[in-house]
Design a protein around this motif. Structure first.
Motif, mmCIF file in Angstrom:
data_model
loop_
_atom_site.group_PDB
_atom_site.id
_atom_site.type_symbol
_atom_site.label_atom_id
_atom_site.label_comp_id
_atom_site.label_asym_id
_atom_site.label_seq_id
_atom_site.Cartn_x
_atom_site.Cartn_y
_atom_site.Cartn_z
ATOM 1 N N ILE A 77 0.810 -1.282 0.180
ATOM 2 C CA ILE A 77 -0.117 0.072 0.126
ATOM 3 C C ILE A 77 0.903 1.144 -0.093
ATOM 4 O O ILE A 77 0.371 2.252 -0.753
ATOM 5 N N VAL A 85 -0.250 9.042 -5.452
ATOM 6 C CA VAL A 85 -0.296 10.403 -5.222
ATOM 7 C C VAL A 85 0.794 11.352 -6.088
ATOM 8 O O VAL A 85 0.410 12.457 -6.372
ATOM 9 N N LEU B 14 -8.942 -8.450 -1.387
ATOM 10 C CA LEU B 14 -7.443 -8.511 -1.240
ATOM 11 C C LEU B 14 -6.807 -8.974 -2.890
ATOM 12 O O LEU B 14 -6.148 -8.066 -3.338
ATOM 13 N N PHE B 118 -5.489 2.503 -9.418
ATOM 14 C CA PHE B 118 -4.956 2.645 -7.987
ATOM 15 C C PHE B 118 -6.152 2.921 -6.937
ATOM 16 O O PHE B 118 -5.999 2.621 -5.897
ATOM 17 N N LEU B 122 -6.839 0.535 -3.775
ATOM 18 C CA LEU B 122 -6.659 1.292 -2.319
ATOM 19 C C LEU B 122 -7.930 1.002 -1.780
ATOM 20 O O LEU B 122 -8.040 0.792 -0.597
ATOM 21 N N LEU B 125 -8.518 -2.455 -0.579
ATOM 22 C CA LEU B 125 -7.473 -2.789 0.539
ATOM 23 C C LEU B 125 -8.040 -2.116 1.805
ATOM 24 O O LEU B 125 -7.860 -2.717 2.778
ATOM 25 N N VAL B 128 -10.629 -4.524 3.223
ATOM 26 C CA VAL B 128 -10.007 -5.420 3.628
ATOM 27 C C VAL B 128 -9.612 -5.221 4.986
ATOM 28 O O VAL B 128 -9.759 -6.218 6.127
ATOM 29 N N GLY B 132 -11.112 -6.673 8.364
ATOM 30 C CA GLY B 132 -10.026 -7.537 9.453
ATOM 31 C C GLY B 132 -10.154 -6.917 10.775
ATOM 32 O O GLY B 132 -10.256 -7.539 11.822
ATOM 33 N N VAL B 144 -2.077 -3.768 12.948
ATOM 34 C CA VAL B 144 -1.445 -4.049 11.782
ATOM 35 C C VAL B 144 -2.603 -3.674 10.816
ATOM 36 O O VAL B 144 -2.458 -2.747 9.941
ATOM 37 N N LEU B 145 -3.936 -4.090 11.267
ATOM 38 C CA LEU B 145 -4.990 -3.797 10.199
ATOM 39 C C LEU B 145 -5.292 -2.282 10.335
ATOM 40 O O LEU B 145 -5.828 -1.623 9.406
ATOM 41 N N GLU B 147 -3.132 -0.007 10.755
ATOM 42 C CA GLU B 147 -2.249 0.572 9.839
ATOM 43 C C GLU B 147 -2.454 0.597 8.378
ATOM 44 O O GLU B 147 -2.487 1.371 7.738
ATOM 45 N N ILE B 148 -3.172 -0.664 8.031
ATOM 46 C CA ILE B 148 -3.826 -0.827 6.646
ATOM 47 C C ILE B 148 -4.912 0.064 6.180
ATOM 48 O O ILE B 148 -4.808 0.992 5.320
ATOM 49 N N LEU B 151 -3.175 3.687 6.234
ATOM 50 C CA LEU B 151 -2.212 4.162 5.030
ATOM 51 C C LEU B 151 -3.101 4.170 3.797
ATOM 52 O O LEU B 151 -3.149 5.356 3.142
ATOM 53 N N THR B 152 -4.136 3.403 3.569
ATOM 54 C CA THR B 152 -5.098 3.234 2.551
ATOM 55 C C THR B 152 -5.722 4.776 2.373
ATOM 56 O O THR B 152 -5.738 5.375 1.183
ATOM 57 N N ALA B 155 -3.688 7.710 1.592
ATOM 58 C CA ALA B 155 -3.515 8.047 -0.002
ATOM 59 C C ALA B 155 -4.639 8.259 -0.642
ATOM 60 O O ALA B 155 -4.623 9.116 -1.725
ATOM 61 N N ALA B 158 -5.569 11.957 -0.152
ATOM 62 C CA ALA B 158 -4.429 12.689 -0.979
ATOM 63 C C ALA B 158 -4.643 12.850 -2.579
ATOM 64 O O ALA B 158 -4.229 13.774 -3.089
ATOM 65 N N MET B 159 -5.663 11.891 -3.215
ATOM 66 C CA MET B 159 -5.787 11.929 -4.315
ATOM 67 C C MET B 159 -6.960 12.973 -4.938
ATOM 68 O O MET B 159 -7.297 13.006 -6.047
#
Lengths: 250, 509
Positions: A77, A85, B14, B118, B122, B125, B128, B132, B144-145, B147-148, B151-152, B155, B158-159
């Motif tokens: 990711i 971006v 996924l 993308f 994203l 994800l 997912v 999770g 951990v999830l 974090e996933i 992060l997604t 991103a 920001a698009m």
């Protein structure tokens, strides 16, 4: 604003200090984390149930392999996000480069050293990946080294040279392939009647017994991790260094 | 086969995401179909999962990753645990994801151009990650999830348009602090208990009688702080309005209904299952009363801030801040009704926020105006969209038979049962403010431009204007809105069934 920041830092700092006073002593062998049932099982049983001498890898790739799969997804990711971006598609010809024209690969000393070093780095990286379950190392470490070798190539000989070996499309495909290997291996376990990522159920198709199947599978998933990490390291570098234009730069 | 449903729910998006990345930027339609099919499978199995939980005797499913069995009573591997609450939240996440993908079809081509693949990767994800989080029974796996999902979402936000990058950066700073607090708390728990499984940690805390230890209390405070930052509880909400407002419309219509709600679910999970209600609700702690007052402030402040906005999406994002206050307050009332209201509100708020964001996105795109002036005379021009918006708005105000009424009903009866009149008053006040906010819009939409309100009172903010406007609203946007309206009504009508299921999942207080 600074004052409130100071207050927050003091409060959190005090909390952390108070909590530290309550912990078991440093290196205490009888603390729950070192003597508990879970770590006790890892220490005593890892070799018996997985035939892997490196306990850390066994915890990472097998007992908590589900976590590691998602950590690999996190790296994926990060790479995809940075491309999404930063990457500018289409014409960038109108915009002048922010950097002076690099005289690519003019320095013969740097180039020769790099040509000597890159194969050695890659060879060692492959060893680290392949030997991860027997000695310190594994997919993340080996993948970072492989990625670094491409970055070194880009630094010494210019991005176009490195891109010829690891193009943008190739990097994305490689990164996705890594996770397909990892998650696909887990799904394959379902078809052999086990739970997700239950490597032992794969022993009909892998050489050796159930425990050896776990050991072999750890190698497979480490290779998947290495694929993703290698490609993403280079993709992140090349996008950041050229502001997403993937040309000239540096 | 039934026992593998959770894995199918996670793996379909996924692999869908990986496939979308592999398809690349040339094949946008193929990417859309991939996302739609993957999320469709996921949603189907999520519904099947609810049936499986209902059919199971214990009311919960457990799934051991890697087939690792427990050793002397402790889990050595990672375990999934799906009870009724988790199954319902997962179904909500996947269904909203599926419907939103239909909505996204025409939008992303305009907003993301070459980056469509993308976006789909994203977005899947992110789903997912959310699924999770809801199903895991492992405190570190939860991190951990988180974090996933973080992060997604960084991103994806920001698009958006030019301002999106800065709001995404704010979110990164705040979100990272929140996640670090959570991780620190989990680390403390591991040091004290030697295990990461949520049920086992509670067991060790109970059997070792570790509840009085200072580090356990601090771990609880740190985890709560982290989760509150992530769910944007006032005054930790700073990142949310800009992030959701400047994100691409297909992204905000998915994230606004779900991200904060899933974090509320995490809070409930941490309170009731990780630490246990005896510890969290014990009268020895000062925090119970304090947190209810925090939620009251959140409700009042969120409502006022929403009232002051002239930008449609900004207004809706501040309403989310107020709604988060509802759920946090309900969870700390220490009675069944409040807790059930808090859990039920996860679904009702997801449905009505989804409905409102879809309608608002359509209005903004059609009129090219993101301020409240966009609504002038809209009932005549866009009757279908406005019906959708009205249902969502009435639910926010709390009129039967929409779901907003029933969640307020449960929360208020919880407040009365607990004797917490300030909380009850805050809920009623927020209803009133919502009525003012939305009837102001209805007035514009019915009677066109009001005299005496000059357009200059609505400052324009050029950066958040959409790059493209629509000539005609396509079916692929109206159908999702219709489904969202159905969700608002169905969640409301079947509130009894839902709440009885949720009460069965609740641990005894």
């Amino acid at each position: 604003m600074k004052f409130f920041g100071f207050i927050a830092v003091v409060v959190v700092g005090t909390l952390l200090l108070v909590a530290t006073g309550d912990f078991p002593g440093w290196g205490n062998p009888h603390s729950p984390a070192s003597e508990g049932q879970v770590s006790g099982f890892y220490i005593e049983q890892t070799v018996n149930v997985t035939k892997v001498p490196n306990m850390v890898t066994a915890v990472l790739a097998d007992f908590r392999g589900y976590d590691t799969m998602f950590e690999t997804v996190v790296i994926f990711i990060a790479g995809i996000g940075i491309i999404a971006v930063l990457r500018t598609f289409g014409d960038t010809a109108g915009k002048a480069s922010d950097y002076p024209e690099p005289d690519e690969g003019s320095d013969i000393i740097v180039r020769s050293t790099c040509h000597l070093m890159v194969p050695l780095i890659q060879l060692f990286a492959l060893y680290v990946v392949a030997h991860g379950h027997h000695s310190p190392g594994g997919g993340f470490q080996g993948g970072v080294m492989l990625g670094a070798s491409y970055i070194l190539l880009a630094l010494a000989c210019g991005l176009p040279v490195a891109k010829r070996r690891m193009g943008e499309r190739k990097a994305i495909v490689l990164a996705a392939t890594g996770i397909i290997i990892y998650a696909g291996w887990g799904v394959a376990c379902l078809f052999f009647g086990g739970n997700f990522l239950d490597y032992a159920s794969l022993d009909p198709v892998l050489p050796g017994d159930k425990e050896m199947a776990r050991s072999h599978s750890m190698l497979v998933v480490e290779i998947g991790v290495a694929f993703t990490v290698t490609a993403i390291m280079f993709a992140i570098y090349s996008n950041l260094a050229t502001r997403g234009r993937l040309e000239k730069g540096l | 086969m039934t026992e593998h449903y959770p894995v199918v729910i996670l793996m379909a998006p996924l692999f869908g995401a990986l496939l979308a990345t592999l398809l690349g930027r040339g094949r946008q339609v193929a990417c859309w179909w991939t996302a739609l099919i993957a999320l469709g499978i996921s949603a189907l199995f999520a519904v099947g999962n609810i049936c499986a939980v209902l059919a199971s005797g214990e009311g919960e499913l457990r799934y051991r990753m890697g087939g690792w069995h427990e050793s002397s009573g402790y889990e050595v591997g990672i375990e999934l645990r799906v009870d009724m609450l988790a199954a319902l939240v997962v179904a909500a996440v996947t269904l909203v994801g599926f419907v939103n993908t239909i909505f996204a079809k025409t939008r992303v081509t305009g907003e993301m151009r070459e980056k469509v693949s993308f976006y789909y990767a994203l977005n899947q994800l992110l789903i997912v990650g959310l699924c999770g989080i809801v199903m895991t029974n492992d405190a570190f796996n939860l991190y951990v999830l988180i974090e996933i999902t973080s992060l997604t979402s960084y991103a994806l936000i920001a698009m958006g348009n030019r301002r999106a990058a800065l709001s995404s950066f704010n979110y990164i700073i705040m979100g990272t602090i929140g996640a670090s607090f959570y991780l620190l708390g989990v680390g403390y728990l591991y040091i004290k208990t030697g295990t990461l499984n949520i049920d086992d940690i509670r067991g060790v805390l109970q059997s070792g009688n570790l509840w009085g230890h200072a580090s356990i209390t601090i771990a609880f405070i740190l985890i709560m702080l982290g989760v509150w930052i992530k769910m944007a509880l006032f005054p930790l909400h700073g990142w949310l309005p800009n992030a959701y407002c400047y994100a691409p419309s297909a992204v905000s219509s998915f994230m606004a209904p779900l991200m904060t709600k899933v974090m509320v679910y995490v809070m409930l999970r941490v309170m009731l299952w990780l630490f246990g209600s005896e510890y969290v609700y014990s009268s020895g702690h000062v925090w119970g009363e304090l947190i209810i007052w925090m939620s009251i402030i959140a409700i009042v402040a969120g409502s006022f801030l929403a009232l002051a906005r002239t930008d449609i999406k900004k207004m809706l994002t501040y309403l989310i801040v107020a709604e988060v206050g509802y759920m946090v307050g309900g969870a700390w009332l220490v009675n069944g009704a409040g807790l059930a209201g808090s859990m039920y509100h996860i679904f009702s708020d997801a449905a009505m926020t989804f409905c409102l964001f879809l309608a608002a996105s359509i209005v903004i795109l059609r009129t090219g105006d993101h301020r409240l002036t966009a609504f002038n005379g809209l009932f005549r021009r866009m009757p279908l969209t406005m019906i959708g918006f009205t249902v969502g708005a009435l639910s926010m105000i709390g009129l039967p038979p929409t779901c907003g009424f029933f969640s307020k009903w449960y929360l208020i009866s919880g407040g009365i049962e607990a004797g917490h009149w300030a909380y009850v008053a805050a809920l009623l006040f927020s209803s009133l403010v919502n009525a003012v906010i939305f009837f102001r819009i209805f007035e514009r939409a019915y009677f066109g431009n009001l005299k005496g309100v000059a357009d200059e009172q609505f400052p324009d903010d050029r950066d958040s204007a959409p790059p493209l406007t629509l000539e005609r609203v396509p079916c692929s946007m109206l159908i999702p809105l219709f489904l969202a309206v159905m969700a608002v009504l169905l969640v409301g009508i079947y509130n009894n069934t839902l709440v009885s299921w949720l009460k069965a999942a609740m641990p005894p207080l």
